[in-house]
Design a protein around this motif. Sequence first.
Motif, short mmCIF file in Angstrom:
data_model
loop_
_atom_site.label_atom_id
_atom_site.label_comp_id
_atom_site.label_asym_id
_atom_site.label_seq_id
_atom_site.Cartn_x
_atom_site.Cartn_y
_atom_site.Cartn_z
N SER A 1 -1.62 8.20 -18.11
CA SER A 1 -0.50 9.01 -17.61
C SER A 1 0.82 8.26 -17.49
O SER A 1 1.85 8.87 -17.19
N GLU A 2 0.82 6.94 -17.74
CA GLU A 2 2.04 6.17 -17.52
C GLU A 2 2.23 5.09 -18.57
O GLU A 2 1.28 4.41 -18.98
N TRP B 1 5.27 11.60 -24.53
CA TRP B 1 5.72 10.98 -23.29
C TRP B 1 7.09 11.54 -22.90
O TRP B 1 7.90 11.88 -23.76
N LYS C 1 6.10 9.07 -18.51
CA LYS C 1 4.88 9.71 -18.02
C LYS C 1 4.52 10.89 -18.92
O LYS C 1 5.37 11.43 -19.64
N HIS C 2 3.24 11.29 -18.85
CA HIS C 2 2.81 12.50 -19.57
C HIS C 2 3.18 13.71 -18.73
O HIS C 2 3.12 13.65 -17.50
N TYR D 1 10.63 3.95 -18.07
CA TYR D 1 9.48 4.50 -17.36
C TYR D 1 9.15 5.87 -17.97
O TYR D 1 9.99 6.77 -17.95
#
Length: 246
Positions: free
Chosen positions: A231-232, A133, A245-246, A243
């Motif tokens: 993805s999140e 991540w 993400k990938h 926060y």
Amino acid sequence: MAIISLISTVLVLSCSKDSDEEETSKTVKQLVGKWVVDAPASFKTIEFTETGIYIIVGQTANEIVVGTFSVDGKRITLANYAEIEGVSVSGNAATFKIALDVAPQEFVEYKAVKAASPITDTERSRLVSASTWKVISVEYVLEDYNGDGIVNNEDYDAEGFADIQEQATGSSVLFTKAGTYLILFPIGSEQLYQLGSWKWKDANEEVISYTQTPDDDAEWRNGSIYTLSESELIYRQAAFLFYLKH
């Protein structure tokens, strides 16, 4: 005859390439996980992740090596550290030879046993550990929160938060299936890291418990998951909302 000979050569090369790729894929699949190495090795554990990262922990918790690895058949290259060959895996037992990237390079054989994972193989576990991540942003939540302790608005430290925000944003976070929690911080041209452990706090799998060191007596902290998808990932630790993400 020349055409037949050419076709035969192409078929042989193709089969050989497919065989090598199958061997490489098999080796990676067998090695993924954390391995406890028999003494008298200079390191205690070596872990291979599905994302191509290796993590070596020495006999003391502050001896840690982190990097990327590549596999060619049964030969493994640990970037900027060592070469591994002669890999043989049978169930949860393995033998392999390691040569450090120092002259003269000599291969030494080791035996290892795969450590039991504290992470249950569930859909949420797979989502959390599927890839590395990237921290996109960090926010300070100006509201009371009864999690790791009650956070009040008057506790807000603007300067302290700015430091955390700058350090965390852009860092990479990895939760491995073996229960390792790894953060990689880009500092200029180098990368610093923080290594600990993670697990689900309970069967609901809504709170991640983690440590910030690999020590057995390390303090466990909690992060409540707000969002988790392929993805999140959004989670909260005390007053901070991360926060990723990938």
